[in-house]
Design a protein around this motif. Structure first.
Motif, PDB file in Angstrom:
ATOM      1  N   LEU A   1       0.827  -1.206   0.000  1.00  0.00           N
ATOM      2  CA  LEU A   1       0.000   0.000   0.000  1.00  0.00           C
ATOM      3  C   LEU A   1       0.863   1.259   0.000  1.00  0.00           C
ATOM      4  O   LEU A   1       1.801   1.366   0.788  1.00  0.00           O
ATOM      5  CB  LEU A   1      -0.944  -0.011   1.203  1.00  0.00           C
ATOM      6  N   PRO A   2       0.541   2.230  -0.852  1.00  0.00           N
ATOM      7  CA  PRO A   2       1.397   3.409  -1.004  1.00  0.00           C
ATOM      8  C   PRO A   2       1.429   4.330   0.211  1.00  0.00           C
ATOM      9  O   PRO A   2       2.383   5.079   0.377  1.00  0.00           O
ATOM     10  CB  PRO A   2       0.798   4.130  -2.213  1.00  0.00           C
ATOM     11  N   TYR A   3       0.433   4.281   1.070  1.00  0.00           N
ATOM     12  CA  TYR A   3       0.402   5.170   2.232  1.00  0.00           C
ATOM     13  C   TYR A   3       1.083   4.584   3.465  1.00  0.00           C
ATOM     14  O   TYR A   3       1.167   5.230   4.510  1.00  0.00           O
ATOM     15  CB  TYR A   3      -1.039   5.593   2.565  1.00  0.00           C
ATOM     16  N   VAL A   4       1.589   3.367   3.361  1.00  0.00           N
ATOM     17  CA  VAL A   4       2.280   2.716   4.481  1.00  0.00           C
ATOM     18  C   VAL A   4       3.773   2.967   4.356  1.00  0.00           C
ATOM     19  O   VAL A   4       4.392   2.624   3.349  1.00  0.00           O
ATOM     20  CB  VAL A   4       1.973   1.203   4.516  1.00  0.00           C
ATOM     21  N   ALA A   5       4.348   3.576   5.389  1.00  0.00           N
ATOM     22  CA  ALA A   5       5.777   3.895   5.379  1.00  0.00           C
ATOM     23  C   ALA A   5       6.628   2.680   5.731  1.00  0.00           C
ATOM     24  O   ALA A   5       7.657   2.430   5.104  1.00  0.00           O
ATOM     25  CB  ALA A   5       6.072   5.035   6.352  1.00  0.00           C
ATOM     26  N   SER A   6       6.208   1.917   6.745  1.00  0.00           N
ATOM     27  CA  SER A   6       6.972   0.737   7.145  1.00  0.00           C
ATOM     28  C   SER A   6       6.073  -0.218   7.919  1.00  0.00           C
ATOM     29  O   SER A   6       5.063   0.182   8.491  1.00  0.00           O
ATOM     30  CB  SER A   6       8.173   1.131   8.012  1.00  0.00           C
ATOM     31  N   VAL A   7       6.481  -1.489   7.900  1.00  0.00           N
ATOM     32  CA  VAL A   7       5.763  -2.539   8.625  1.00  0.00           C
ATOM     33  C   VAL A   7       6.797  -3.300   9.449  1.00  0.00           C
ATOM     34  O   VAL A   7       7.814  -3.745   8.905  1.00  0.00           O
ATOM     35  CB  VAL A   7       5.050  -3.521   7.664  1.00  0.00           C
TER      36      VAL A   7
ATOM     37  N   ALA B   1     -11.030  -2.822   2.944  1.00  0.00           N
ATOM     38  CA  ALA B   1     -11.081  -1.487   3.542  1.00  0.00           C
ATOM     39  C   ALA B   1      -9.739  -0.773   3.384  1.00  0.00           C
ATOM     40  O   ALA B   1      -9.691   0.417   3.061  1.00  0.00           O
ATOM     41  CB  ALA B   1     -11.468  -1.582   5.017  1.00  0.00           C
ATOM     42  N   LEU B   2      -8.651  -1.488   3.588  1.00  0.00           N
ATOM     43  CA  LEU B   2      -7.315  -0.885   3.452  1.00  0.00           C
ATOM     44  C   LEU B   2      -7.073  -0.418   2.023  1.00  0.00           C
ATOM     45  O   LEU B   2      -6.478   0.634   1.795  1.00  0.00           O
ATOM     46  CB  LEU B   2      -6.246  -1.882   3.877  1.00  0.00           C
ATOM     47  N   ARG B   3      -7.539  -1.197   1.067  1.00  0.00           N
ATOM     48  CA  ARG B   3      -7.369  -0.811  -0.344  1.00  0.00           C
ATOM     49  C   ARG B   3      -8.191   0.427  -0.689  1.00  0.00           C
ATOM     50  O   ARG B   3      -7.875   1.121  -1.657  1.00  0.00           O
ATOM     51  CB  ARG B   3      -7.755  -1.970  -1.244  1.00  0.00           C
ATOM     52  N   GLY B   4      -9.232   0.706   0.087  1.00  0.00           N
ATOM     53  CA  GLY B   4     -10.092   1.839  -0.175  1.00  0.00           C
ATOM     54  C   GLY B   4      -9.693   3.118   0.558  1.00  0.00           C
ATOM     55  O   GLY B   4     -10.366   4.139   0.413  1.00  0.00           O
ATOM     56  N   ILE B   5      -8.650   3.076   1.340  1.00  0.00           N
ATOM     57  CA  ILE B   5      -8.204   4.270   2.085  1.00  0.00           C
ATOM     58  C   ILE B   5      -7.732   5.345   1.125  1.00  0.00           C
ATOM     59  O   ILE B   5      -6.991   5.064   0.178  1.00  0.00           O
ATOM     60  CB  ILE B   5      -7.075   3.910   3.074  1.00  0.00           C
ATOM     61  N   ARG B   6      -8.161   6.570   1.357  1.00  0.00           N
ATOM     62  CA  ARG B   6      -7.776   7.701   0.524  1.00  0.00           C
ATOM     63  C   ARG B   6      -6.859   8.642   1.286  1.00  0.00           C
ATOM     64  O   ARG B   6      -7.141   8.995   2.443  1.00  0.00           O
ATOM     65  CB  ARG B   6      -9.010   8.479   0.053  1.00  0.00           C
TER      66      ARG B   6
ATOM     67  N   GLN C   1     -13.129   3.167  10.341  1.00  0.00           N
ATOM     68  CA  GLN C   1     -14.357   3.105  11.142  1.00  0.00           C
ATOM     69  C   GLN C   1     -15.597   3.192  10.251  1.00  0.00           C
ATOM     70  O   GLN C   1     -16.581   2.501  10.491  1.00  0.00           O
ATOM     71  CB  GLN C   1     -14.357   4.236  12.173  1.00  0.00           C
ATOM     72  N   HIS C   2     -15.535   4.005   9.202  1.00  0.00           N
ATOM     73  CA  HIS C   2     -16.658   4.112   8.268  1.00  0.00           C
ATOM     74  C   HIS C   2     -16.922   2.794   7.558  1.00  0.00           C
ATOM     75  O   HIS C   2     -18.013   2.579   7.034  1.00  0.00           O
ATOM     76  CB  HIS C   2     -16.412   5.212   7.231  1.00  0.00           C
TER      77      HIS C   2
END
Length: 112
Positions: free
Chosen positions: A39-45, A104-109, A71-72
């Motif tokens: 996912l592009p918005y994740v900096a590190s895991v 849901a994670l794939r839909g995060i904006r 939550q939505h």
């Protein structure tokens, strides 16, 4: 002392019925780890070794906004700092719920 007996019984039940199924929680955590790394918005895991997944978000997406978006979609998580998120898999998390989380994670904006 009765309380000690209740706690001991609960512990014995967990050892007899739930230890072997922990592998399923660990599998789900590894699936989530793999998805998060894409996912592009994740900096590190952090490396996943158990049923706990911890990751950090890029600065453009504050944890508070990330959690609101989840939550939505009926997904709950916990922020452990301004940019770090923690997920924990357990007995009551099904494969269907894992798929809901991944979707849901794939839909995060990320805000522009």
């Amino acid at each position: 002392m009765r309380q000690a007996g209740y706690l001991a019984a609960a512990g014995l039940f967990a050892l007899a019925h739930n230890v072997t199924r922990l592998q399923d929680d660990h599998r789900k955590a590894r699936v989530l780890e793999s998805e998060l790394r894409s996912l592009p918005y994740v900096a590190s895991v952090l490396p996943v070794e158990t049923n706990i997944v911890i990751f950090t978000l890029h600065e453009q997406l504050p944890a508070e906004l990330f959690l609101q978006q989840l939550q939505h979609q009926q997904v709950r998580a916990l922020s452990i700092s301004r940019q770090a998120i923690r997920f924990v898999f357990h007995l009551n998390v099904s494969d269907a719920q894992l798929e809901t989380l991944l979707s849901a994670l794939r839909g995060i904006r990320v805000p522009a």
